[in-house]
Design an enzyme around this catalytic site. Structure first.
Site, PDB file in Angstrom:
ATOM      1  N   LYS A  52       0.844  -1.206   0.000  1.00 41.23           N
ATOM      2  CA  LYS A  52       0.000   0.000   0.000  1.00 41.23           C
ATOM      3  C   LYS A  52       0.876   1.253   0.000  1.00 41.23           C
ATOM      4  CE  LYS A  52      -3.851  -2.461   2.039  1.00 41.23           C
ATOM      5  NZ  LYS A  52      -4.668  -2.815   3.208  1.00 41.23           N
ATOM      6  N   GLN A  96      -4.915  -1.429   9.291  1.00 41.45           N
ATOM      7  CA  GLN A  96      -4.785  -2.781   8.728  1.00 41.45           C
ATOM      8  C   GLN A  96      -5.425  -3.806   9.670  1.00 41.45           C
ATOM      9  OE1 GLN A  96      -3.715  -3.390   5.668  1.00 41.45           O
ATOM     10  NE2 GLN A  96      -3.938  -5.588   5.834  1.00 41.45           N
ATOM     11  N   ASP A 119     -11.121   2.573   3.300  1.00 42.27           N
ATOM     12  CA  ASP A 119     -11.381   1.136   3.167  1.00 42.27           C
ATOM     13  C   ASP A 119     -12.859   0.863   2.876  1.00 42.27           C
ATOM     14  OD1 ASP A 119      -9.344  -0.820   3.329  1.00 42.27           O
ATOM     15  OD2 ASP A 119      -8.979  -0.337   5.440  1.00 42.27           O
TER      16      ASP A 119
HETATM   17  N1  GUN Z   1      -6.910  -6.957   5.863  1.00 43.38           N
HETATM   18  C1  GUN Z   1      -7.186  -7.746   4.786  1.00 43.38           C
HETATM   19  N2  GUN Z   1      -7.723  -7.009   3.798  1.00 43.38           N
HETATM   20  C2  GUN Z   1      -7.788  -5.739   4.241  1.00 43.38           C
HETATM   21  C3  GUN Z   1      -8.236  -4.518   3.655  1.00 43.38           C
HETATM   22  O1  GUN Z   1      -8.704  -4.448   2.516  1.00 43.38           O
HETATM   23  N3  GUN Z   1      -8.113  -3.419   4.452  1.00 43.38           N
HETATM   24  C4  GUN Z   1      -7.635  -3.472   5.719  1.00 43.38           C
HETATM   25  N4  GUN Z   1      -7.587  -2.338   6.409  1.00 43.38           N
HETATM   26  N5  GUN Z   1      -7.216  -4.582   6.279  1.00 43.38           N
HETATM   27  C5  GUN Z   1      -7.287  -5.708   5.543  1.00 43.38           C
END
Ligand code: GUN
Length: 278
Positions: A52, A96, A119
Site C-alpha cells: 500500500k 490494517q 477502506d
Molecule cells: N486486511 C485484509 N484485507 C484488508 C483490507 O482491505 N483493508 C484493511 N484495512 N485490512 C485488511
C-alpha cells in the site's frame, strides 16, 4: 483457453490514471495524504501494508506510517485515530486488519471519520453503498466491478452468484452487482445444493477461503469466473478458491491467482484516497 482477466494490467492502468490526476493536484498545491496504521507485526499484514505504501509513492500520494506495538491499548489507538480525523493534512485513514485480540475491530472502524474511511468499512459507508448514495466503496468488490467493466463483461440482466458472505467481500459485492442491475444470489456455507445454484451463474464470484474448492462441475459452460481466494500450497505456490486447471476449458473468462483480484484491491484503495481529496 478462456480469456484471462488481467488484474495486474488493469490495476496498472488505473494507477496511471490516478498518477496523472495526482500530478495535476500537486500543481495546484494539493498533496493527497494517507495514514496507514498497523498494530503488531503479523508478516502477512506487513506485506500488504508495504504494498500500500509503495502504491502511494508511485502515484504521488504521501503516506504516513504508524507502526504500533502489539501491546498498544484500544484507547491509545482510538486517540490516534481521533487525532488523524482532526488533522486537515490527512485525507484517508487505513487501519490494517486483523487487529490484536484485545482490540475491538468494530469500535476502531467506527472511530474513523466516514470522510476519511478509504477502506469503506464504516457502517456509514456501507449504508451509503446500500442505498446508492455517495460514499467510499469497499476496495475488493469495487475492484471486481472494474475488472468486469474494463474486460467488457456486461453485468446488467446477468445471473450473478456470489459464494461467501463476508463483510469485506461477499455482502458489499452483492450490493455493487445489484447497483449494476445484475440478478444477485449470495450462497454460503449453509447453502443447500451449492452446485445447483453456482450452475445458474453467468458471473460467478468466489470468496470462500478454501483452496481449489470450485471445480468444473460447479460451473455453467461459458461463465465468467472471479476468484477472490489466495492460498499458498505445500510447494509455496499460490492458488485460489477455484481449481483453475479444472475449469479453464469450461469458462469464457477467468481471473488468475495471482494477478487477478489481488492487485485491484490496492488500486481501488488508491482511487478512494484520490476521491477523498476530490
Ligand atoms: N486486511 C485484509 N484485507 C484488508 C483490507 O482491505 N483493508 C484493511 N484495512 N485490512 C485488511
Amino acid at each position: 483457453m478462456p480469456y484471462i482477466i488481467d488484474g495486474k494490467a488493469i490495476s496498472a492502468q488505473i494507477k496511471e490514471e490516478l498518477k496523472t490526476e495526482v500530478t495535476a493536484m500537486k500543481e495546484r498545491g494539493i498533496v493527497p495524504c494517507l495514514a496507514v496504521i498497523q498494530v503488531g507485526n503479523d508478516p502477512a499484514s506487513s506485506v500488504y501494508v508495504n504494498n500500500k505504501k509503495k502504491a502511494c509513492a508511485y502515484i504521488g500520494i504521501e503516506s504516513l506510517a504508524y507502526e504500533l506495538d502489539e501491546c498498544t491499548t484500544q484507547q491509545e489507538l482510538v486517540s490516534l485515530i481521533e487525532e488523524l480525523n482532526q488533522n486537515e493534512k490527512v485525507n484517508g485513514i487505513l487501519v490494517q486488519l486483523p487487529l490484536p485480540k484485545h482490540i475491538d475491530e468494530d469500535t476502531i472502524i467506527q472511530t474513523i471519520s466516514p470522510k476519511k474511511d478509504v477502506d469503506g468499512f464504516h457502517p456509514m459507508s456501507v449504508g451509503n453503498m446500500c442505498i446508492g448514495s455517495k460514499g467510499f466503496l469497499s476496495c475488493t468488490p469495487a475492484g471486481i466491478i472494474q475488472l468486469l467493466k474494463r474486460s467488457g463483461v456486461v453485468i446488467e440482466g446477468k445471473e450473478c452468484v456470489i459464494v461467501g458472505r463476508s463483510n469485506i467481500v461477499g455482502k458489499p459485492m452483492a450490493l455493487l452487482l445489484l447497483r449494476e442491475n445484475g440478478t444477485v444470489t449470495v450462497a454460503h456455507s449453509r447453502t443447500k445444493d451449492l452446485k445447483e445454484i453456482t450452475n445458474r451463474a453467468d458471473i460467478l464470484i468466489v470468496a470462500i477461503g478454501k483452496p481449489k474448492f470450485i471445480t468444473a462441475d460447479y460451473i455453467k459452460e461459458g461463465a465468467v469466473v472471479i476468484d477472490v481466494g489466495i492460498h499458498r500450497n505445500a510447494e509455496n505456490k499460490l492458488c485460489g478458491d477455484v481449481d483453475f486447471e479444472d475449469v479453464k476449458e469450461k469458462v469464457s473468462a477467468i481471473t488468475p491467482v495471482p494477478g487477478g483480484v489481488g492487485p485491484m484491491t490496492i488500486a481501488m484503495l488508491m482511487e478512494n484516497c484520490v476521491e477523498a481529496v476530490r
